[in-house]
Design an enzyme around this catalytic site. Sequence first.
Site, short mmCIF file in Angstrom:
data_model
loop_
_atom_site.label_atom_id
_atom_site.label_comp_id
_atom_site.label_asym_id
_atom_site.label_seq_id
_atom_site.Cartn_x
_atom_site.Cartn_y
_atom_site.Cartn_z
N SER A 247 0.82 -1.21 0.00
CA SER A 247 0.00 0.00 0.00
C SER A 247 0.85 1.26 0.00
O SER A 247 1.99 1.27 0.47
CB SER A 247 -0.90 0.03 1.23
OG SER A 247 -1.74 -1.09 1.26
N1 SAH Z 1 -0.12 -5.52 4.07
C1 SAH Z 1 0.61 -5.73 2.82
C2 SAH Z 1 -0.23 -5.40 1.60
C3 SAH Z 1 -0.71 -6.61 1.04
S1 SAH Z 1 -1.60 -6.65 -0.46
C4 SAH Z 1 1.91 -5.01 2.80
O1 SAH Z 1 2.19 -4.25 3.72
O2 SAH Z 1 2.68 -5.23 1.85
C5 SAH Z 1 -2.83 -7.79 0.05
C6 SAH Z 1 -2.35 -9.16 0.42
O3 SAH Z 1 -3.48 -9.88 0.91
C7 SAH Z 1 -1.79 -9.97 -0.74
O4 SAH Z 1 -0.50 -10.40 -0.42
C8 SAH Z 1 -2.78 -11.12 -0.86
O5 SAH Z 1 -2.19 -12.33 -1.27
C9 SAH Z 1 -3.30 -11.22 0.55
N2 SAH Z 1 -4.58 -11.92 0.72
C10 SAH Z 1 -5.69 -11.87 -0.06
N3 SAH Z 1 -6.65 -12.66 0.44
C11 SAH Z 1 -6.14 -13.22 1.58
C12 SAH Z 1 -6.65 -14.13 2.55
N4 SAH Z 1 -7.87 -14.63 2.46
N5 SAH Z 1 -5.85 -14.49 3.57
C13 SAH Z 1 -4.59 -14.00 3.68
N6 SAH Z 1 -4.05 -13.14 2.79
C14 SAH Z 1 -4.82 -12.76 1.75
#
Ligand code: SAH
Length: 218
Positions: free
Chosen positions: A66
């Site tokens: 993000s």
């Molecule tokens: N917090 C992260 C941003 C992640 S983007 C950072 O600081 O970089 C969103 C993430 O959520 C992705 O890596 C995606 O694979 C994950 N995601 C999506 N659905 C999910 C689920 N049901 N359980 C765990 N992770 C999930």
Amino acid sequence: MMRSVYTHDRLREEMVKNQIEARGITDPNVLSAMRAVPRHLFVSEAFADQAYDDHPLPIGEQQTISQPYIVAEMTQALALTAEDRVLELGSGSGYQAAVLAQIAYRVYTVERIHALYSKSRKIFDRLQYHNIVSRYADGTLGWEEESPFDAIIVTAGAPEVPLVLVNQLAVGGRMVLPVGNQTTQELIRIVRTEQGVHQTRLGGCRFVKLVGEHGWKK
Ligand code: SAH
């Protein structure tokens, strides 16, 4: 081009001043966490020069880290203290978890893509974030064994608020998550009290999909 550590320090300081403080983030814990975490180490070398810029960046597997301001805004909305145990869904690069770990007692973070899970574990080890516990699983089920949590943050967009997560919040606990369709969402803040659940809207945002049993099916 390799930039010196001082360059990254300077860029990070400018990021906090121009993007975070200037837009009204005031929680001193959040500001010092954003000053402390070396964001450039959470993205691939190809993007390290843009790590402190005012936008999200790709982290592989079609996922994104993000924008810094969104990380700060969501973290401030959790109103964390040093005693809090926090659940994060969507570890991604691990950056948001590291920001949380600077402030809270312990961070439990869940990722559903194995490559991102193992990469983020490596950076937690390398930077010695001993208060981050991570798991490769569908986060929409929460983390029952470790519940209740003082705070829950979902960093992927959900079609609706997963009730199972609300049930894993402690009384007095706060949850922040993006809810909406697959292109735009609104950040929602939920507080669980003795009387029930209070919900406020924090504004529009854009996240990748939360995929899982209580999220998008695909
Ligand atoms: N917090 C992260 C941003 C992640 S983007 C950072 O600081 O970089 C969103 C993430 O959520 C992705 O890596 C995606 O694979 C994950 N995601 C999506 N659905 C999910 C689920 N049901 N359980 C765990 N992770 C999930």
